[in-house]
Design a protein around this motif. Structure first.
Motif, short mmCIF file in Angstrom:
data_model
loop_
_atom_site.label_atom_id
_atom_site.label_comp_id
_atom_site.label_asym_id
_atom_site.label_seq_id
_atom_site.Cartn_x
_atom_site.Cartn_y
_atom_site.Cartn_z
N ALA A 74 -14.46 2.36 -3.23
CA ALA A 74 -14.55 1.83 -4.60
C ALA A 74 -13.16 1.53 -5.15
N ALA A 75 -12.21 2.44 -4.93
CA ALA A 75 -10.84 2.23 -5.43
C ALA A 75 -10.18 1.05 -4.73
N TYR A 76 -10.35 0.98 -3.43
CA TYR A 76 -9.73 -0.10 -2.64
C TYR A 76 -10.27 -1.46 -3.09
N LYS A 77 -11.56 -1.54 -3.33
CA LYS A 77 -12.17 -2.82 -3.70
C LYS A 77 -11.72 -3.30 -5.07
N THR A 78 -11.27 -2.35 -5.92
CA THR A 78 -10.77 -2.77 -7.25
C THR A 78 -9.36 -3.33 -7.16
N GLY A 79 -8.71 -3.16 -6.00
CA GLY A 79 -7.33 -3.63 -5.86
C GLY A 79 -6.30 -2.53 -5.97
N CYS A 80 -6.74 -1.27 -5.97
CA CYS A 80 -5.80 -0.16 -6.04
C CYS A 80 -4.94 -0.12 -4.78
N THR A 81 -3.64 0.07 -4.95
CA THR A 81 -2.72 0.11 -3.80
C THR A 81 -1.89 1.40 -3.76
N MET A 128 0.85 -1.19 0.00
CA MET A 128 0.00 0.00 0.00
C MET A 128 0.89 1.24 0.00
N LYS A 129 0.79 2.06 -1.04
CA LYS A 129 1.60 3.29 -1.13
C LYS A 129 0.70 4.51 -0.94
N LEU A 130 1.01 5.29 0.09
CA LEU A 130 0.28 6.53 0.34
C LEU A 130 1.17 7.71 -0.05
N ILE A 131 0.62 8.58 -0.88
CA ILE A 131 1.35 9.77 -1.35
C ILE A 131 0.66 10.99 -0.75
N GLU A 132 1.35 11.65 0.16
CA GLU A 132 0.81 12.86 0.80
C GLU A 132 1.20 14.06 -0.07
N CYS A 133 0.23 14.96 -0.31
CA CYS A 133 0.40 16.00 -1.32
C CYS A 133 0.30 17.43 -0.78
N PRO A 134 1.25 17.87 0.05
CA PRO A 134 1.20 19.27 0.49
C PRO A 134 1.33 20.26 -0.67
N ARG A 135 2.01 19.87 -1.72
CA ARG A 135 2.13 20.76 -2.90
C ARG A 135 0.77 21.08 -3.47
N ASP A 136 -0.05 20.03 -3.65
CA ASP A 136 -1.38 20.22 -4.21
C ASP A 136 -2.26 21.02 -3.25
N ALA A 137 -2.04 20.82 -1.96
CA ALA A 137 -2.82 21.54 -0.95
C ALA A 137 -2.50 23.03 -0.94
N MET A 138 -1.23 23.37 -1.17
CA MET A 138 -0.79 24.76 -1.05
C MET A 138 -0.94 25.57 -2.33
N GLN A 139 -0.85 24.93 -3.48
CA GLN A 139 -0.55 25.66 -4.72
C GLN A 139 -1.58 26.73 -5.10
N GLN A 174 -7.13 1.48 7.69
CA GLN A 174 -6.93 0.81 8.98
C GLN A 174 -8.13 -0.03 9.35
N SER A 175 -9.33 0.44 8.99
CA SER A 175 -10.55 -0.34 9.29
C SER A 175 -10.58 -1.65 8.51
N LYS A 176 -9.80 -1.69 7.41
CA LYS A 176 -9.72 -2.91 6.61
C LYS A 176 -8.53 -3.78 7.01
N GLY A 177 -7.86 -3.39 8.10
CA GLY A 177 -6.76 -4.20 8.61
C GLY A 177 -5.43 -3.95 7.95
N GLU A 178 -5.33 -2.89 7.15
CA GLU A 178 -4.05 -2.57 6.49
C GLU A 178 -3.07 -2.00 7.51
N ASP A 179 -1.87 -2.54 7.53
CA ASP A 179 -0.81 -2.02 8.41
C ASP A 179 -0.04 -0.96 7.62
N LEU A 180 -0.28 0.31 7.93
CA LEU A 180 0.28 1.41 7.14
C LEU A 180 1.65 1.85 7.64
N GLY A 181 2.04 1.43 8.81
CA GLY A 181 3.37 1.76 9.33
C GLY A 181 3.59 3.25 9.54
#
Length: 281
Positions: free
Chosen positions: A216-223, A1-12, A256-263
């Motif tokens: 919807a994205a998670y159920k399709t297998g998006c990671t 599972m790859k999480l990309i945090e986007c402060p650039r998009d938030a600020m721009q 997390q509710s789906k049991g994913e260990d995000l570290g």
């Protein structure tokens, strides 16, 4: 599972300039949380995005010594690519490739055909400088301009880009028009057809529809998921003022509710949440 945090998009899109030191303080906190990638800045014309004119200065103040997170910077033309690849701290260069001709002209001042050439040159420079390109298929769920849109068009451009050598594609919902139904139709087709390519999703949403889109994205297998703390940011062209980025806290809660260990270091995350009120006023 790859999480990309986007402060650039938030600020721009913010009008009031956020001081460089405050930007760096905020991003340094996010670097300690444990996200795969921080989309931290962009090498674009200061006239186009004045808020991010200090990206190189922010980069110089970032502490990467104790983080596992990698840095991503957005570029919109070859000049931006040439500037970004000079910085060894940056791992990823992101390019917005719109499947809407109208939006590509508005966003990068170039046609789709010209942008395809830019992607080719970006890939060559990324190889030379040991960077990885991330291409966003923007307007991936439709557009407000009346330009033709369908699943076949998405697959056509995905195929073209992957054949050029793109290894990471992110399907981007620029104006918040995605729905669970569209996500469940488009993503599985891409994931199945291009199973050797990393395919992610960059969704915009109102607060009321975030969780159903994430699900919807998670159920399709998006990671691979892009998001921004508190859902800040989004596209200025969005018709609804409430349409912003996917809120990272909603994404974390769902996964997390789906049991994913995000570290993730949730203490640092809470610190970042607190500091965000100062950053985003």
């Amino acid at each position: 599972m790859k999480l990309i945090e986007c402060p650039r998009d938030a600020m721009q899109g913010l009008h009031d300039f956020i001081p460089t030191a405050l930007k760096a303080e905020y991003i340094n906190l996010l670097l300690q949380v444990g996200f795969d990638t921080i989309d931290f800045g962009s090498f674009v014309s200061p006239k186009a995005i004045p808020q991010l004119r200090d990206t190189a200065e922010v980069l110089a103040q970032l502490d990467l010594s104790t983080t596992k997170s990698k840095l991503l910077a957005i570029v919109a033309n070859l000049r931006g690519v040439e500037a970004a690849v000079q910085h060894q701290q940056i791992t990823y260069l992101g390019f917005p490739f719109s499947i809407s001709e109208t939006f590509q002209q508005r966003n990068t001042n170039s046609s789709i055909a010209q942008s395809l050439n830019t992607v080719e040159e970006m890939l060559n420079l990324c190889d030379k400088h040991r960077k990885t390109a991330v291409v966003y298929l923007s307007m991936g769920f439709g557009n407000p301009y009346g330009d033709e849109w369908n699943v076949e068009i998405i697959e056509k451009w995905a195929d073209e880009l992957i054949n050029k050598g793109v290894k990471i594609l992110s399907l981007a919902d620029t104006t918040g028009v995605s729905t669970p139904e569209k996500i469940e139709t488009i993503l599985p087709a891409l994931l199945k057809k291009f199973d050797q390519t990393e395919i992610g999703i960059h969704l915009h949403s109102t607060p009321f529809t975030r969780l159903e889109k994430i699900e919807a994205a998670y159920k399709t297998g998006c990671t691979r998921f892009d998001s921004a703390l508190k859902g800040f940011g989004g596209c200025p062209m969005a018709a609804d003022d409430l349409t912003g980025n996917m809120a990272t806290e909603d994404l974390i809660y769902y996964l997390q509710s789906k049991g994913e260990d995000l570290g993730l270091n949730m203490d640092k995350w809470q610190e970042a949440m607190l500091l965000s009120s100062k950053v985003f006023n």
